[in-house]
Design a protein around this motif. Structure first.
Motif, short mmCIF file in Angstrom:
data_model
loop_
_atom_site.label_atom_id
_atom_site.label_comp_id
_atom_site.label_asym_id
_atom_site.label_seq_id
_atom_site.Cartn_x
_atom_site.Cartn_y
_atom_site.Cartn_z
N LEU A 171 -2.38 -19.47 -2.55
CA LEU A 171 -1.19 -20.16 -3.04
C LEU A 171 -0.33 -19.24 -2.97
N LYS A 172 -0.44 -18.16 -3.54
CA LYS A 172 0.83 -17.11 -3.68
C LYS A 172 1.27 -16.67 -2.17
N THR A 173 0.39 -16.45 -1.47
CA THR A 173 0.61 -15.97 -0.28
C THR A 173 1.47 -16.86 0.73
N GLU A 174 1.38 -18.15 0.45
CA GLU A 174 2.04 -19.28 1.08
C GLU A 174 3.56 -18.98 1.21
N ARG A 175 4.06 -18.39 -0.08
CA ARG A 175 5.52 -18.06 -0.22
C ARG A 175 5.83 -16.73 0.59
N GLU A 176 4.96 -15.81 0.56
CA GLU A 176 4.92 -14.65 1.14
C GLU A 176 4.10 -14.14 2.33
N LEU B 137 1.69 -11.23 3.99
CA LEU B 137 0.13 -11.44 3.75
C LEU B 137 -0.30 -11.24 5.03
N LYS B 138 0.38 -11.43 6.38
CA LYS B 138 -0.33 -11.20 7.49
C LYS B 138 -0.67 -9.58 7.86
N GLN B 139 0.23 -8.87 7.27
CA GLN B 139 -0.41 -7.40 7.67
C GLN B 139 -1.28 -7.15 6.64
N GLU B 140 -1.38 -7.84 5.47
CA GLU B 140 -2.59 -7.32 4.46
C GLU B 140 -3.84 -7.91 4.95
N MET B 141 -3.62 -9.20 5.85
CA MET B 141 -5.06 -9.76 6.30
C MET B 141 -5.64 -8.97 7.40
N GLU B 142 -4.72 -8.20 8.06
CA GLU B 142 -5.16 -7.43 9.07
C GLU B 142 -5.86 -6.25 8.58
N ASN B 143 -5.60 -5.73 7.49
CA ASN B 143 -6.10 -4.52 6.96
C ASN B 143 -7.53 -5.06 6.48
#
Length: 621
Positions: free
Chosen positions: A482-487, A491-497
């Motif tokens: 829910l928090k990542t929807e605003r950021e 989040l995309k960079q973090e999801m890649e890691n």
């Protein structure tokens, strides 16, 4: 040694110094002068008429020491009050009288001690001398004094020259006079190559320690009672008090601490910028002091405790007590020496008695030879009788030998039967040992199975805990989504890691599954070994029953069943994790994929721990 004895030693030197003719007597005029001077230094009133009245019945001739002693005791020594005079003044008076007559060193020699050092050595000699007249000091006390002086000079005592000095004259073994002692010190044998100032300082230090009853001296920092500031003072410790001065010349006394049984000394922690602190507690005050180092603090605390102990024991001087102890030790050594001499005399008497008995033994040997001749004649007669008996015994032995042969044949038959029984017993024992080994193998296999079960139960419990943790992680992941929807961009960079980390976790999960497969194979092998052990037990039970109960003619062999049942180890089930799915939009599907990746990584860690536990705790040979 009390005060009267100390004074008498010094006065004895003054009286003998006035005896110029060495007749043992001194004129009354000289005794008047001596008595007047003694009264002056002892701070007692002098009665000039008392001496005349005391010797009123005598003629005008000289007076002996025995005649002077009653007057000395009654009119002088009985009036002495301890502490009202300076003992050193009395010693200086008597030294002045006796040194003029007896102390005449070679002033041209470079090793001659100063007069002040000679006086202090004379006082030390009087303190350590025996309580017998003429005054002498035994070699043990001389050695003790010289060792103290050498220790004060920080040099090693030369025992060889000391022993050579006493070996030159056998009369000196019982003791030496003070003039011989001073001559030895002036000869330079003990102080060769040492500066006179060092010798004087050492003699003064030993003099103050032994004669002046100074247990310890030195600088200490003391905390004031009113201003509470620290000042350096020169402290002097005696058995009865602890005095402190502004300097080591001891002219300006700043205070005096009386010591008694209520005093105690304690070590304090460092504070106020001072180190190596300790305190002296009395009934009224507490004195805080600081030493230069830990060694000095230990020496001061030990010395103060010694002073308190002496006061409690009612002793006024440490070295007087030590002197009495050394004298007791010498007396004990003398008693032991006398006991040894008595023992030697007793041994000599025993030796003489032994020689006398040996002479008697020679006479007995002569008589024994005569008796031996008679015994030989009797022996000849007994030998003839013995031969006759021997011939009769030989006949009896032959008969006994025949009986023994028949008995041996019977014993051989018995032994053959016994040997067969022993072999049978050995076979049974070997069979029993083999059966016990088979039982031990089966028991070990069962214990291994039980260990596997316990380990498996622990892994299942750990899986449940990990499942709970995973559910909590899923809830946290939902909040995080829910928090990542605003950021979303971050989040995309973090999801890649995380995606890369999940790939690594997937690979580790595959390795864990492979390890679990190997563990299952090990469990199957253990089951196979258990079945083989059960078969062996059945076989050895059959063999044991066959040996224990032989089968007779016409009987049927009973069939035996195994008393042990085989068992199977349940296989380990793989834990499964179910993941919830969502399908709302493309962004929500992307978040769901990241959630599944996190769950897979947690499951991979769980199975990896499970695999490690299986490989470490359930290793089957």
């Amino acid at each position: 040694m009390d005060l009267r004895s100390e004074l008498l030693k010094s006065i004895w030197y003054g009286f003998t110094a006035l005896d110029l003719e060495k007749s043992g007597k001194v004129s009354k005029s000289q005794l008047k002068v001596l008595s007047h001077n003694l009264c002056t230094v002892l701070s007692i009133p002098h009665d000039p008429v008392a001496l005349e009245e005391h010797f009123r019945d005598d003629d005008d001739g000289p007076v002996s020491s025995q005649g002077y002693m009653p007057y000395l005791n009654k009119y002088i020594l009985d009036k002495v009050v301890e502490g009202s005079f300076n003992k050193e003044n009395v010693d200086e008076l008597c030294w002045t009288l006796t040194a003029k007559k007896n102390y005449q060193p070679d002033r041209n020699s470079t090793s001659v001690l100063p007069d002040r050092d000679a006086f202090r050595l004379w006082c030390l000699f009087n303190f350590l001398s025996e309580d017998k007249y003429p005054l002498v000091m035994v070699p043990d006390e001389v050695e003790y004094l010289l060792k103290k002086i050498c220790m004060a000079m920080s040099i090693e005592f030369n025992c060889v020259e000391f022993e050579d000095f006493f070996s030159q004259d056998s009369a000196q073994q019982s003791g030496i006079t003070v003039w011989v002692f001073l001559e030895m010190m002036n000869s330079g044998k003990i102080t060769r190559g040492i500066d006179k100032s060092i010798i004087s300082m050492a003699v003064e230090e030993v003099y103050r320690e032994i004669v002046g009853d100074v247990l310890k001296e030195g600088y200490l920092w003391k905390k004031g009672q009113l201003r509470r500031n620290w000042k350096e003072r020169w402290f002097t410790l005696r058995p009865s008090n602890l005095s402190y001065f502004t300097g080591e010349d001891r002219k300006d006394c700043q205070g005096n601490i009386l010591l008694d049984g209520n005093c105690c000394v304690e070590v304090l922690p460092d504070r106020d910028g001072k180190r190596c602190m300790f305190c002296l507690k009395t009934l009224s005050k507490t004195y805080e002091m600081s030493a230069s180092d830990t060694k000095q603090r230990q020496e001061w605390t030990t010395a103060i405790q010694t002073a308190i102990r002496l006061h409690v024991e009612g002793k006024t001087s440490l070295h007087k007590d030590l002197k009495l102890k050394r004298r007791e030790q010498r007396e004990q050594r003398e008693k032991r020496r006398q006991a040894k001499e008595e023992e030697l005399q007793r041994l000599r008497a025993l030796q003489e008695e032994r020689e006398r008995k040996l002479a008697e033994l020679e006479l007995l040997k002569e008589a024994q030879k005569q008796a031996q001749v008679l015994l030989e004649q009797d022996e000849q007669r007994r030998r003839e009788q013995h031969e006759q008996l021997q011939r009769a015994l030989e006949v009896q032995l032959r008969e006994a030998e025949e009986a023994r042969v028949s008995m041996q044949a019977e014993m051989a038959l018995k032994e053959e039967e016994a040997e067969k029984q022993r072999k049978r017993i050995q076979e049974l024992e070997e069979m029993q040992k083999r059966l016990e080994e088979a039982l031990q193998q089966e028991i070990k296999a069962r214990l291994d199975e039980e260990a596997f079960r316990y380990a498996q139960a622990g892994l299942l419990a750990e899986e449940e805990e990990k499942m709970k943790a995973l559910m909590a992680l899923q809830e946290e992941q939902e909040e995080y989504i829910l928090k990542t929807e605003r950021e979303k961009q971050e989040l995309k960079q973090e999801m890649e890691n995380k995606s890369r980390a999940l790939d690594e976790a997937q690979r580790q999960l595959e390795e864990v599954r492979a390890n679990r497969h190997r563990v299952d194979q090990d469990v199957v092998a253990a089951q196979r070994k258990l079945r083989q052990a059960s078969t062996n037990v059945k076989h050895w039970n059959v063999q044991m029953n066959r040996l224990m109960r032989p089968i007779g003619p016409g009987e049927k062999r009973p069939s035996l069943g195994s008393s042990y049942q085989t068992f199977q180890i349940p296989t380990q089930k793989d834990p499964g994790l179910r993941l919830r799915k969502r399908s709302d939009s493309e962004d929500q599907q992307h978040n769901e994929e990241s959630k599944e990746n996190v769950d897979r990584r947690a499951g991979s860690d769980l199975e990896k721990r499970h695999s490690h536990a299986s490989n470490g705790d359930m290793d089957i040979p």
